[in-house]
Every structure is written in structure tokens, then in C-alpha cells.
Scaffold this motif. Structure first.
Motif, mmCIF file in Angstrom:
data_model
loop_
_atom_site.group_PDB
_atom_site.id
_atom_site.type_symbol
_atom_site.label_atom_id
_atom_site.label_comp_id
_atom_site.label_asym_id
_atom_site.label_seq_id
_atom_site.Cartn_x
_atom_site.Cartn_y
_atom_site.Cartn_z
ATOM 1 N N ASN A 146 0.852 -1.186 0.000
ATOM 2 C CA ASN A 146 0.000 0.000 0.000
ATOM 3 C C ASN A 146 0.886 1.234 0.000
ATOM 4 O O ASN A 146 2.110 1.140 0.104
ATOM 5 C CB ASN A 146 -0.961 0.011 1.202
ATOM 6 C CG ASN A 146 -0.230 -0.036 2.531
ATOM 7 O OD1 ASN A 146 0.572 0.846 2.818
ATOM 8 N ND2 ASN A 146 -0.494 -1.063 3.340
ATOM 9 N N GLU A 147 0.278 2.392 -0.122
ATOM 10 C CA GLU A 147 1.037 3.634 -0.262
ATOM 11 C C GLU A 147 1.849 3.998 0.975
ATOM 12 O O GLU A 147 2.746 4.832 0.910
ATOM 13 C CB GLU A 147 0.084 4.781 -0.595
ATOM 14 C CG GLU A 147 -0.969 5.035 0.480
ATOM 15 C CD GLU A 147 -1.904 6.181 0.100
ATOM 16 O OE1 GLU A 147 -1.389 7.233 -0.320
ATOM 17 O OE2 GLU A 147 -3.127 6.005 0.232
ATOM 18 N N TYR A 148 1.558 3.370 2.122
ATOM 19 C CA TYR A 148 2.250 3.712 3.356
ATOM 20 C C TYR A 148 3.536 2.910 3.562
ATOM 21 O O TYR A 148 4.364 3.281 4.399
ATOM 22 C CB TYR A 148 1.318 3.510 4.543
ATOM 23 C CG TYR A 148 0.069 4.367 4.459
ATOM 24 C CD1 TYR A 148 0.146 5.748 4.644
ATOM 25 C CD2 TYR A 148 -1.162 3.804 4.153
ATOM 26 C CE1 TYR A 148 -0.987 6.543 4.546
ATOM 27 C CE2 TYR A 148 -2.306 4.584 4.062
ATOM 28 C CZ TYR A 148 -2.206 5.957 4.247
ATOM 29 O OH TYR A 148 -3.340 6.741 4.136
ATOM 30 N N VAL A 149 3.688 1.824 2.845
ATOM 31 C CA VAL A 149 4.904 1.006 2.984
ATOM 32 C C VAL A 149 5.548 0.729 1.625
ATOM 33 O O VAL A 149 6.030 -0.365 1.365
ATOM 34 C CB VAL A 149 4.613 -0.327 3.724
ATOM 35 C CG1 VAL A 149 4.383 -0.089 5.188
ATOM 36 C CG2 VAL A 149 3.436 -1.058 3.102
ATOM 37 N N LEU A 150 5.572 1.710 0.768
ATOM 38 C CA LEU A 150 6.272 1.576 -0.501
ATOM 39 C C LEU A 150 7.779 1.508 -0.241
ATOM 40 O O LEU A 150 8.299 2.212 0.627
ATOM 41 C CB LEU A 150 5.969 2.759 -1.417
ATOM 42 C CG LEU A 150 4.549 2.851 -1.995
ATOM 43 C CD1 LEU A 150 4.381 4.167 -2.741
ATOM 44 C CD2 LEU A 150 4.268 1.666 -2.915
ATOM 45 N N ALA A 151 8.469 0.677 -0.986
ATOM 46 C CA ALA A 151 9.923 0.573 -0.812
ATOM 47 C C ALA A 151 10.579 0.083 -2.090
ATOM 48 O O ALA A 151 10.056 -0.810 -2.767
ATOM 49 C CB ALA A 151 10.257 -0.376 0.332
ATOM 50 N N GLN A 152 11.698 0.681 -2.404
ATOM 51 C CA GLN A 152 12.600 0.191 -3.455
ATOM 52 C C GLN A 152 14.012 0.498 -2.980
ATOM 53 O O GLN A 152 14.509 1.619 -3.106
ATOM 54 C CB GLN A 152 12.319 0.870 -4.793
ATOM 55 C CG GLN A 152 12.980 0.185 -5.974
ATOM 56 C CD GLN A 152 12.299 -1.132 -6.330
ATOM 57 O OE1 GLN A 152 11.103 -1.171 -6.640
ATOM 58 N NE2 GLN A 152 13.049 -2.231 -6.273
ATOM 59 N N ASN A 153 14.629 -0.504 -2.369
ATOM 60 C CA ASN A 153 15.917 -0.329 -1.704
ATOM 61 C C ASN A 153 16.979 -1.235 -2.299
ATOM 62 O O ASN A 153 16.667 -2.250 -2.932
ATOM 63 C CB ASN A 153 15.793 -0.662 -0.207
ATOM 64 C CG ASN A 153 14.631 0.036 0.459
ATOM 65 O OD1 ASN A 153 14.369 1.210 0.193
ATOM 66 N ND2 ASN A 153 13.931 -0.670 1.344
ATOM 67 N N ASP A 154 18.210 -0.889 -2.048
ATOM 68 C CA ASP A 154 19.328 -1.754 -2.428
ATOM 69 C C ASP A 154 20.541 -1.335 -1.615
ATOM 70 O O ASP A 154 20.740 -0.139 -1.348
ATOM 71 C CB ASP A 154 19.621 -1.640 -3.923
ATOM 72 C CG ASP A 154 20.411 -2.833 -4.471
ATOM 73 O OD1 ASP A 154 20.580 -3.817 -3.720
ATOM 74 O OD2 ASP A 154 20.840 -2.775 -5.644
ATOM 75 N N ALA A 155 21.340 -2.298 -1.214
ATOM 76 C CA ALA A 155 22.531 -1.984 -0.415
ATOM 77 C C ALA A 155 23.541 -3.101 -0.543
ATOM 78 O O ALA A 155 23.179 -4.260 -0.765
ATOM 79 C CB ALA A 155 22.153 -1.778 1.058
ATOM 80 N N GLY A 156 24.809 -2.744 -0.392
ATOM 81 C CA GLY A 156 25.841 -3.765 -0.425
ATOM 82 C C GLY A 156 27.223 -3.212 -0.697
ATOM 83 O O GLY A 156 27.511 -2.044 -0.436
ATOM 84 N N ILE A 157 28.069 -4.063 -1.238
ATOM 85 C CA ILE A 157 29.480 -3.788 -1.463
ATOM 86 C C ILE A 157 29.734 -3.634 -2.955
ATOM 87 O O ILE A 157 29.262 -4.441 -3.754
ATOM 88 C CB ILE A 157 30.344 -4.941 -0.911
ATOM 89 C CG1 ILE A 157 30.137 -5.092 0.598
ATOM 90 C CG2 ILE A 157 31.812 -4.743 -1.259
ATOM 91 C CD1 ILE A 157 30.537 -6.457 1.131
ATOM 92 N N VAL A 158 30.474 -2.597 -3.308
ATOM 93 C CA VAL A 158 30.888 -2.395 -4.693
ATOM 94 C C VAL A 158 32.391 -2.643 -4.780
ATOM 95 O O VAL A 158 33.179 -2.012 -4.079
ATOM 96 C CB VAL A 158 30.567 -0.970 -5.191
ATOM 97 C CG1 VAL A 158 31.031 -0.792 -6.634
ATOM 98 C CG2 VAL A 158 29.072 -0.685 -5.063
#
Length: 363
Positions: free
Chosen positions: A307-319
Motif C-alpha cells: 500500500n502507499e504507506y509502505v512503498l519501498a525500493q531499496n538496495d545496499a551492499g558492497i561495490v
């Protein structure tokens, strides 16, 4: 002629005295010149030694400042005093980012060109009505860049990466002796972001390993027993700093990161038994960091559009990088906007390569 001889005879003693005086003067001039040259050479030698001493003192002073910086952090009560310098330098720099609402840096000054470029990429995301925050930290230099790094975001499946990494680092799972069924769960959870596989791992092992692993680096989130959290991107970046230390850290890198900067250039895994699961992080689903940066990355993305309250598009790590390995963490509500987010990741990588490496001394 006779007159001249007569005068010479008459004033013989004076003439001799005058000649002697002239000889003394000429001889003295030569000695003065020799002395002057000697003084000049001595002065130059002293100046050269003083210059070398000054450079050595400056280098020592920089080293002392670095050590003082870490000593103060250890004595602050915020961090585990036994935390190695590789991790400590990075997490303290992350915590030293001062501006919570705009671009901010620690250890270097972002130039105007890159400031404008990043602000344009940020505006492109925020103009869609979405939020974005990020942290980038070079593991050798400690130079750190952030934007809204203290704002809490919904992690979605980006937490699967650190949670499973913690299980291996804390010995809950043994990379050299993992049964086939568990290894399959690990692969599905990391590569495909399979929720059922992740749930089975949580049911079997909990999140205690993550609690223990992150206890000494001033995580500002209360990590409960749930499998997903609301956390600031600064905390997610710290978890990946720990992940880098576990996968690639050596004793030399942990003792003197900046001094051993070349060791961070595309560093190799320190334990071959970790290869099988570490490789899963190099081709994870929907990694916009990998899309934007290219090359080898160890990342875990997460997304949600319930729903609009928990939208997420994340990414994390090592380059992994020829200019020095680094951690990048990006959290946003820009669900599905891989175009905007990969463009941002590309610009962040450019900033790192041009301004954040350990080729220059940390300020």
C-alpha cells in the motif's frame, strides 16, 4: 727611472707593508668567499633536513589525528572498544554526517559539479512524490557521503542480506558445513528474495546473530524479533561495512585501512569456504546498484508495494572497485523506478571514484 728607484728605496718598508696588507685582504676575501659558500651549503642542508622533518612530522601528525579520532570514538561509549579500525573508521564517519536533510560529507568536500549532478538525480526521484536517502563510504579512506541518512525507511527484503550474513559471521551457520537443504534456503532468500525461504531461516535461527553482530557499531534501530524493520539508511550501510569486514577484511586492513589502501582494490575473499554463499550476493534480483554501477557487486535489494504507506525500493551492499572497494546503501519509496535509482547509483559511483578514494589523505 733613477727617481723611481730612489723612491722605492726610500719607501721600501711602506711598500712591503702595503703589499703584505693587500695579500692579506685578497687572502681574506678568498676565505670569506669559502665561508659564504660553506654557510650557503650548510643552510641548504639544514633547510632540506627541516623540510624532510616537517613532511615526516606532518605525516606523523596525520596518523596521530587518525588514531586520536578513533581513540575518541572508542572512549565515547557509543562503540565497542574492540572494534577494529576498518569498521570503526567507517561507522564513525557515517555517524559524523551532520546535515540530516541535504547532501553531506565527512572526510572530504564534495565539489560543485558533483553536488549539482547529485541534486539533479535526487530531484528527479523526489519530483515523482517519492523519498530517497543514501550513504556511500569508502572502506580504506573512510570518506563518506550521505543524504537524509537518519530518516527511517521500510527495509522490505533488503534486510535479508545482513540477517543471513550475520548468521554466518556469528557461527550460527557454518559455511564449511552447511547442509544442502539450508544452503538451498540461503540461495533462494538471497538470489531470488524468496519470502518463504527467508521465513524458514528466521524460524530456525531467529535474528539474535544480527543483534550480536551489530551491537558495537551504534545501530540506532531497535531490532526486534520481526524479520523486516524501519531503519535509517545509515544503519543499513553499517551492516554492510561489517559484511565487508567479514568477507574481505585482513589483519593489515583492519589495523591501518588508509595505509593499506591498495589492499582494498578489488579485495579477494579471505576464506574460500565462504565463496559459495558470497557469490549469491553478486547476482541478486532487482539490484539497481548493480544495474547502475556495473562490475562486481555484493548486494541485496528489497521492494514493496502493498500500500502507499509502505512503498519501498531499496538496495545496499558492497561495490568492488579498482579505485577501492566501498559500501553503497540506497533506500527509497520509488517503487519500480529502476531507471531513476540506477541513474543515482551511477552518479554515486562516479563521486566515489573521483573524490572518495584513499589516494588523498582523509581530512
Amino acid at each position: 727611472m733613477t727617481c723611481v728607484l730612489h723612491l722605492m728605496k726610500k719607501y721600501k718598508n711602506r711598500i712591503i707593508a702595503t703589499l703584505i696588507a693587500l695579500a692579506v685582504i685578497i687572502s681574506g676575501a678568498n676565505w670569506v668567499m669559502r665561508i659564504a659558500v660553506g654557510v650557503q651549503r650548510t643552510t641548504a642542508h639544514v633547510a632540506s633536513r627541516a623540510s624532510k622533518a616537517s613532511r615526516a612530522k606532518k605525516s606523523s601528525h596525520t596518523s596521530d589525528e587518525s588514531h586520536s579520532f578513533l581513540r575518541q570514538a572508542r572512549n565515547s561509549g557509543l562503540y565497542d572498544k574492540n572494534t577494529n579500525n576498518l569498521v570503526m573508521q567507517a561507522v564513525v564517519r557515517i555517524d559524523s554526517l551532520t546535515n540530516k536533510h541535504a547532501l553531506t560529507s565527512s572526510g572530504f568536500s564534495l565539489n560543485q559539479e558533483k553536488t549539482d549532478e547529485l541534486n539533479q538525480k535526487i530531484a528527479a526521484i523526489e519530483s515523482t512524490g517519492n523519498n530517497v536517502s543514501f550513504v556511500v563510504v569508502d572502506l580504506a579512506s573512510g570518506k563518506t557521503l550521505g543524504y537524509k541518512q537518519s530518516t527511517a525507511n521500510y527495509t522490505a527484503s533488503s534486510m535479508k542480506g545482513p540477517v543471513i550474513m550475520a548468521d554466518f559471521e556469528q557461527g550460527v551457520l557454518n559455511p564449511a558445513a552447511t547442509d544442502v537443504a539450508t544452503a538451498q534456503l540461503v540461495q533462494n532468500a538471497i538470489v531470488n528474495s524468496d519470502n518463504n525461504s527467508y521465513q524458514q531461516l528466521i524460524d530456525s535461527y531467529g535474528v539474535g546473530a544480527l543483534h550480536n553482530w551489530t551491537a558495537g557499531v551504534n545501530i540506532n534501530t531497535e531490532l526486534g524479533r520481526t524479520k523486516y524493520w524501519w531503519i535509517p539508511v545509515a544503519d543499513l550501510a553499517k551492516m554492510w561495512v561489517l559484511g565487508y569486514d567479514y568477507l574481505f577484511g585482513t589483519d593489515a586492513m583492519r589495523a591501518q585501512p588508509a595505509t593499506n589502501a591498495e589492499a582494498f582494490y578489488n579485495a579477494a575473499l579471505t576464506d574460500s569456504s565462504r565463496q559459495w554463499f558470497a557469490d549469491y550476493y553478486t547476482h541478486t534480483l532487482n539490484s539497481f546498484i548493480n544495474q547502475g554501477v556495473g562490475g562486481t557487486t555484493y548486494t541485496k535489494a528489497g521492494w514493496n508495494d502493498i500500500n502507499e504507506y509502505v512503498l519501498a525500493q531499496n538496495d545496499a551492499g558492497i561495490v568492488k572497485s579498482d579505485t577501492g572497494d566501498y559500501v553503497m546503501a540506497v533506500m527509497s519509496t520509488a517503487y519500480g523506478r529502476y531507471d531513476l535509482l540506477s541513474n543515482l547509483a551511477h552518479s554515486l559511483a562516479s563521486v566515489h571514484d573521483e573524490q572518495m578514494t584513499a589516494k588523498t589523505v582523509v581530512k
